[in-house]
Design a protein around this motif. Structure first.
Motif, PDB file in Angstrom:
ATOM      1  N   ASN A 151       0.807  -1.229   0.000  1.00  0.00           N
ATOM      2  CA  ASN A 151       0.000   0.000   0.000  1.00  0.00           C
ATOM      3  C   ASN A 151       0.837   1.274   0.000  1.00  0.00           C
ATOM      4  OD1 ASN A 151      -2.457  -1.437   0.077  1.00  0.00           O
ATOM      5  ND2 ASN A 151      -2.310  -1.672   2.302  1.00  0.00           N
ATOM      6  N   ALA A 152       2.130   1.154  -0.176  1.00  0.00           N
ATOM      7  CA  ALA A 152       3.010   2.334  -0.123  1.00  0.00           C
ATOM      8  C   ALA A 152       3.052   3.054  -1.467  1.00  0.00           C
ATOM      9  CB  ALA A 152       4.416   1.917   0.301  1.00  0.00           C
ATOM     10  N   SER A 153       1.881   3.415  -1.967  1.00  0.00           N
ATOM     11  CA  SER A 153       1.793   4.056  -3.289  1.00  0.00           C
ATOM     12  C   SER A 153       1.559   5.550  -3.156  1.00  0.00           C
ATOM     13  CB  SER A 153       0.651   3.442  -4.105  1.00  0.00           C
ATOM     14  OG  SER A 153       0.915   2.090  -4.394  1.00  0.00           O
ATOM     15  N   PHE A 154       2.162   6.297  -4.061  1.00  0.00           N
ATOM     16  CA  PHE A 154       1.922   7.734  -4.190  1.00  0.00           C
ATOM     17  C   PHE A 154       1.881   8.039  -5.678  1.00  0.00           C
ATOM     18  CE2 PHE A 154       3.190  12.134  -4.748  1.00  0.00           C
ATOM     19  CZ  PHE A 154       2.485  12.797  -3.757  1.00  0.00           C
ATOM     20  N   ASN A 155       0.786   8.635  -6.116  1.00  0.00           N
ATOM     21  CA  ASN A 155       0.613   8.925  -7.547  1.00  0.00           C
ATOM     22  C   ASN A 155       0.752   7.652  -8.386  1.00  0.00           C
ATOM     23  OD1 ASN A 155       0.122  10.800  -9.645  1.00  0.00           O
ATOM     24  ND2 ASN A 155       2.302  10.937 -10.119  1.00  0.00           N
ATOM     25  N   ASP A 156       0.216   6.558  -7.843  1.00  0.00           N
ATOM     26  CA  ASP A 156       0.241   5.235  -8.501  1.00  0.00           C
ATOM     27  C   ASP A 156       1.653   4.678  -8.662  1.00  0.00           C
ATOM     28  OD1 ASP A 156      -2.523   5.086  -8.756  1.00  0.00           O
ATOM     29  OD2 ASP A 156      -2.520   6.140 -10.679  1.00  0.00           O
ATOM     30  N   LEU A 157       2.595   5.168  -7.896  1.00  0.00           N
ATOM     31  CA  LEU A 157       3.965   4.654  -7.942  1.00  0.00           C
ATOM     32  C   LEU A 157       4.310   4.061  -6.583  1.00  0.00           C
ATOM     33  CD1 LEU A 157       5.731   7.581  -9.849  1.00  0.00           C
ATOM     34  CD2 LEU A 157       5.123   5.329 -10.764  1.00  0.00           C
TER      35      LEU A 157
ATOM     36  N   SER B 149       5.876  -5.583  -4.975  1.00  0.00           N
ATOM     37  CA  SER B 149       6.474  -6.603  -5.837  1.00  0.00           C
ATOM     38  C   SER B 149       6.495  -6.122  -7.284  1.00  0.00           C
ATOM     39  CB  SER B 149       5.668  -7.903  -5.734  1.00  0.00           C
ATOM     40  OG  SER B 149       6.192  -8.891  -6.596  1.00  0.00           O
ATOM     41  N   GLY B 150       7.644  -6.217  -7.923  1.00  0.00           N
ATOM     42  CA  GLY B 150       7.779  -5.797  -9.316  1.00  0.00           C
ATOM     43  C   GLY B 150       7.865  -4.299  -9.502  1.00  0.00           C
ATOM     44  N   GLY B 151       8.077  -3.560  -8.412  1.00  0.00           N
ATOM     45  CA  GLY B 151       8.181  -2.110  -8.525  1.00  0.00           C
ATOM     46  C   GLY B 151       9.390  -1.691  -9.351  1.00  0.00           C
ATOM     47  N   GLU B 152       9.231  -0.583 -10.082  1.00  0.00           N
ATOM     48  CA  GLU B 152      10.315  -0.097 -10.937  1.00  0.00           C
ATOM     49  C   GLU B 152      11.048   1.060 -10.266  1.00  0.00           C
ATOM     50  OE1 GLU B 152       8.749   0.957 -14.717  1.00  0.00           O
ATOM     51  OE2 GLU B 152       8.133  -1.090 -15.240  1.00  0.00           O
ATOM     52  N   ASP B 153      12.314   1.229 -10.649  1.00  0.00           N
ATOM     53  CA  ASP B 153      13.099   2.344 -10.136  1.00  0.00           C
ATOM     54  C   ASP B 153      12.437   3.664 -10.522  1.00  0.00           C
ATOM     55  OD1 ASP B 153      14.837   0.411  -9.291  1.00  0.00           O
ATOM     56  OD2 ASP B 153      16.368   0.804 -10.801  1.00  0.00           O
ATOM     57  N   LEU B 154      12.642   4.654  -9.701  1.00  0.00           N
ATOM     58  CA  LEU B 154      12.040   5.976  -9.920  1.00  0.00           C
ATOM     59  C   LEU B 154      13.087   6.910 -10.513  1.00  0.00           C
ATOM     60  CD1 LEU B 154       9.572   7.872  -9.419  1.00  0.00           C
ATOM     61  CD2 LEU B 154      10.651   8.447  -7.235  1.00  0.00           C
TER      62      LEU B 154
ATOM     63  N   ILE C 116      16.067   6.711  -8.032  1.00  0.00           N
ATOM     64  CA  ILE C 116      15.861   6.115  -6.713  1.00  0.00           C
ATOM     65  C   ILE C 116      15.464   4.663  -6.936  1.00  0.00           C
ATOM     66  CG2 ILE C 116      14.678   6.282  -4.507  1.00  0.00           C
ATOM     67  CD1 ILE C 116      16.251   8.785  -5.190  1.00  0.00           C
ATOM     68  N   ALA C 117      16.271   3.751  -6.446  1.00  0.00           N
ATOM     69  CA  ALA C 117      16.039   2.332  -6.710  1.00  0.00           C
ATOM     70  C   ALA C 117      14.823   1.820  -5.957  1.00  0.00           C
ATOM     71  CB  ALA C 117      17.266   1.522  -6.322  1.00  0.00           C
ATOM     72  N   ALA C 118      14.059   0.945  -6.607  1.00  0.00           N
ATOM     73  CA  ALA C 118      12.938   0.268  -5.955  1.00  0.00           C
ATOM     74  C   ALA C 118      13.475  -0.711  -4.923  1.00  0.00           C
ATOM     75  CB  ALA C 118      12.092  -0.456  -6.991  1.00  0.00           C
ATOM     76  N   GLU C 119      12.745  -0.877  -3.832  1.00  0.00           N
ATOM     77  CA  GLU C 119      13.135  -1.801  -2.767  1.00  0.00           C
ATOM     78  C   GLU C 119      11.946  -2.725  -2.494  1.00  0.00           C
ATOM     79  OE1 GLU C 119      16.146  -1.716  -1.624  1.00  0.00           O
ATOM     80  OE2 GLU C 119      16.887   0.331  -1.963  1.00  0.00           O
ATOM     81  N   ASP C 120      11.974  -3.929  -3.057  1.00  0.00           N
ATOM     82  CA  ASP C 120      10.856  -4.869  -2.892  1.00  0.00           C
ATOM     83  C   ASP C 120      10.848  -5.384  -1.454  1.00  0.00           C
ATOM     84  OD1 ASP C 120       8.978  -6.844  -2.926  1.00  0.00           O
ATOM     85  OD2 ASP C 120       9.674  -7.805  -4.767  1.00  0.00           O
ATOM     86  N   LEU C 121       9.911  -4.868  -0.652  1.00  0.00           N
ATOM     87  CA  LEU C 121       9.831  -5.276   0.751  1.00  0.00           C
ATOM     88  C   LEU C 121       8.646  -6.195   1.020  1.00  0.00           C
ATOM     89  CD1 LEU C 121      10.876  -2.090   2.770  1.00  0.00           C
ATOM     90  CD2 LEU C 121      12.266  -3.953   1.880  1.00  0.00           C
ATOM     91  N   THR C 122       8.121  -6.810  -0.045  1.00  0.00           N
ATOM     92  CA  THR C 122       7.122  -7.852   0.173  1.00  0.00           C
ATOM     93  C   THR C 122       7.854  -9.126   0.594  1.00  0.00           C
ATOM     94  OG1 THR C 122       7.210  -8.462  -2.182  1.00  0.00           O
ATOM     95  CG2 THR C 122       5.519  -6.884  -1.502  1.00  0.00           C
ATOM     96  N   ASP C 123       7.162 -10.003   1.304  1.00  0.00           N
ATOM     97  CA  ASP C 123       7.814 -11.210   1.820  1.00  0.00           C
ATOM     98  C   ASP C 123       8.351 -12.065   0.678  1.00  0.00           C
ATOM     99  OD1 ASP C 123       8.616 -13.080   3.787  1.00  0.00           O
ATOM    100  OD2 ASP C 123       6.843 -14.299   3.340  1.00  0.00           O
ATOM    101  N   GLY C 124       9.608 -12.423   0.795  1.00  0.00           N
ATOM    102  CA  GLY C 124      10.241 -13.245  -0.226  1.00  0.00           C
ATOM    103  C   GLY C 124      10.732 -12.463  -1.425  1.00  0.00           C
ATOM    104  N   GLY C 125      10.683 -11.121  -1.351  1.00  0.00           N
ATOM    105  CA  GLY C 125      11.110 -10.294  -2.483  1.00  0.00           C
ATOM    106  C   GLY C 125      12.605 -10.103  -2.565  1.00  0.00           C
TER     107      GLY C 125
END
Length: 275
Positions: A122-128, A133-138, A152-161
């Protein structure tokens, strides 16, 4: 007659100069168009264009800051939850506990882990979302040129990411969250503490990224201010000087009118001798 023509030419020049001074006072500009000074006008246009681009970069930085601030707040929340999870996990390794007790601790551990995953999702801002999971670098525009970007590099903090690894899936062989496969061991604690360290590093990277955006914004605002001042130095009129110049021109015009009257009077004096 030559004196009259000379006086008329002088008056015409004064009126033309007065009109220019009036225009500079009215607009506040000494270079209002390319016809005033083509070189200076072109330089000012380039500087204006740069500032417009910097304005776009400021918008990009503000949006990027929102994305990173949201991600950082969620990542810090995940780190705090992991502290609680680590306590539950360590307690659950106690072999003196009965099965119901360690299972209860692990149920709490799993629920805390689920909360952490929800924070990441749920850590979204402006749909980013930098944590999902699968988040892209900003990529954030930070300057007047399209290539002036900060990533700014994406940091997948979902379990097992790859960063946050609570082993929730392994501990949940069925859909019932209260069912845990086996009592955890010291090896499970060590693996989880490694994940805690990885999450802490991710939080630190996000913090550095946010600070970098703040620094870039400060620099950009300064560049805009300095460039605006530079444009003003190039094209803005000195109203004090222009007012003084206008007064001087008005005095010269009055003298010119007197000179024209004298020049017109001379032929009449000569004609009077023939009357």
């Amino acid at each position: 007659m030559a004196a009259v023509n000379s006086a008329l030419q002088h008056m015409s020049m004064l009126q033309s100069e007065s009109a220019k001074v009036h225009d500079r006072i009215a607009t506040g500009l000494k270079v209002g168009s390319a016809s005033d000074n083509g070189t200076v006008w072109a330089m000012a246009q380039v500087m204006r264009t740069d500032n417009e681009s910097r304005g776009s970069a400021l918008t990009s930085i503000d949006l990027g800051t929102g994305v990173v601030e949201t991600a950082l707040a969620a990542a810090e929340g995940i780190s705090d939850l992991m502290v609680e999870m680590q306590s539950k996990l360590v307690a659950a390794t106690d072999t003196t506990l009965d099965e119901q007790s360690w299972r209860s601790l692990m149920t709490d551990f799993i629920e805390l882990g689920n909360q952490a995953t929800r924070l990441a999702d749920n850590a979204s801002f402006n749909d980013l979302n930098l944590l999902g999971s699968g988040g892209e670098d900003l990529s954030v525009l930070i300057g007047a040129n399209p290539g002036d970007t900060l990533t700014i590099a994406a940091e997948d903090l979902t379990d097992g990411g790859g960063i946050f690894d609570a082993g929730l899936a392994a501990n949940l062989p069925q859909s019932d969250n209260s069912i845990v496969a086996t009592q955890p061991t010291s090896a499970d604690v060590a693996a989880f503490e490694t994940s805690m360290s990885d999450v802490t590093s991710a939080v630190s990277r996000l913090g550095v990224g946010l600070r970098s955006l703040e620094i870039q914004k400060t620099l950009l605002v300064k560049q805009i201010d300095v460039t605006s001042a530079g444009i003003g130095n190039l094209i803005d009129a000195d109203l004090g000087r222009e007012s003084a110049k206008l007064q001087a021109l008005q005095v010269r015009e009055q003298l010119g009118i007197q000179a024209l009257e004298i020049a017109n009077r001379s032929p009449r004096v000569i004609l009077s001798f023939f009357q």
